[in-house]
Design an enzyme around this catalytic site. Sequence first.
Site, PDB file in Angstrom:
ATOM      1  CE1 TYR A 267      10.366  -6.647   9.165  1.00 35.74           C
ATOM      2  CE2 TYR A 267       9.739  -4.448   9.876  1.00 35.74           C
ATOM      3  CZ  TYR A 267       9.444  -5.784   9.714  1.00 35.74           C
ATOM      4  OH  TYR A 267       8.225  -6.253  10.119  1.00 35.74           O
TER       5      TYR A 267
ATOM      6  CB  CYS B 132      31.354  -4.638  -5.328  1.00 36.36           C
ATOM      7  SG  CYS B 132      33.021  -4.447  -4.681  1.00 36.36           S
TER       8      CYS B 132
ATOM      9  CD  GLU C 113       0.081 -10.878  13.597  1.00 37.47           C
ATOM     10  OE1 GLU C 113      -0.368 -12.007  13.827  1.00 37.47           O
ATOM     11  OE2 GLU C 113       0.400 -10.487  12.435  1.00 37.47           O
ATOM     12  N   PRO C 114       2.251  -5.564  16.027  1.00 41.99           N
ATOM     13  CG  PRO C 114       2.467  -4.311  17.976  1.00 41.99           C
ATOM     14  CD  PRO C 114       1.676  -5.432  17.366  1.00 41.99           C
TER      15      PRO C 114
ATOM     16  N   GLY D  13       1.653  -3.273  10.915  1.00 36.55           N
ATOM     17  CA  GLY D  13       1.959  -2.359   9.821  1.00 36.55           C
ATOM     18  C   GLY D  13       1.925  -0.892  10.192  1.00 36.55           C
TER      19      GLY D  13
END
Length: 477
Positions: free
Chosen positions: A409, A379, A305-306, A263
């Site tokens: 991401y 759209c 956990e990067p 995080g």
Amino acid sequence: MPHPLAPQLPETHDANALVDGIWPACTERIDGTVHVGGAALTDIATEHGTPFLLVDETVVRDRARRIRTAFEAAFGAVDVYYAGKALLTADVARWMRDEGLRLDVCTGGELAVALRAGIDPAAIGFHGNNKSLDEIEVGVRAGVGTFVIDSPAEAERIAAAAERAGRVQRVRLRISVGVHASTHEFLATSHEDQKFGIPVADAPAIVNRIRELPSLDLVGLHTHIGSQIFDADGFAESARRMLALHASLGGTEAMPELNLGGGFGIAYTAADSPEPIETIAAGLADAVRAAADEFGIEVPRIAIEPGRWIVGPAGITVYTVGTVKPVVLDAGTRTYVSVDGGMGDNARPALYGAQYAARIVSRASDADAALVRVAGRHCESGDIVVDAEWLPADVRPGDLLAVAATGAYCHSLASNYNLAPRPPVLAVATGAGGAPSVRTLVRRETIEDLLARDAGLDAGLDASAPQRTDDNGAASA
């Protein structure tokens, strides 16, 4: 004074500037054209078309090495798991392995990529709040190093799969410690009312049950308080609560490991100011040692956990400008600059209002800066790529526009909304003789790729003409 339509933007602005810490480290303008890792973005666009996601392999590797070194300096031996959900391809997995990192996956698809890429299964951690029975079975039989248990039912399922495979499976138990991370609600993953983990009060009973199952080896606890966090305070409080629980369950002799999650935040715009990772690592190590002393236990082996921190700043997405539309409002004029991508390749702004920085990269301009909103081609009125940015007022169709810090991401959240093919993932690295080399990590999807999945077309329907239906909805000639 700030512009009334974008008070969050700085009052002073250079519409050509590439702000340090937002763009990949090896980004520069040469005769007006932006180069990344030595390669001209105009040349890449000519060869590969737009849009495309480009990651600088050198930056990814450097950041992977930097975060591992920072936590080793702070803690000694640590296990660094790269969070594959941020961006996972076979090459990215191999880069992580080469830089001494392990790999975290959370679906059968991510596991398959890792295994096909040649990653040692023992170096893989398997996450997820609802792993399927098939995923558990495949992971256990493949020899996945550690499963993170997210519910009591999952403990039973993993134990049964391990017993069938004739092995003892290492596991960690995910704990929801109740620390409210200073981040968007959708990115906070350890408050009480959400789907991940086990409440602290429920942990002792579940730990006792895990210890009763002979095919499971409980090596430690796990927590993750959220994403895009800029300092060590939340991590430190989470670590203290975890160590208190750790001590109450037998301490380091009973559970030698403690995974504190990831995080760690990055800068997406000039308004973001995350602490250096070395500062966060040192502050977290101080907090862990103080808590271990307080509770009278040895410091367990720490894992982290990067994901975003490693790949986010290494990536940019390059688009072609299609239309430019000034909209006059009571508070001023906002110019909509529409590009040939959007929420299909970057869902984050639509999901939770993520902010980004953008620049014209095919040329420099002496024109005054104008307030623009970079819009996508889908759209949806919410299909906004960059909510507010200063660009040269002469921005025009055909310009190449790049958005920074899209390495994490974006590809992994991409969709085929409006049946738009997903863009490729490219990598730039130093080639033979020091010249930049660009290669494809994930190829561009085509219309034929999309049509190949449509069972109606596969069944022989004529895709060249609309199908008529009778009153009962059946196809007719």
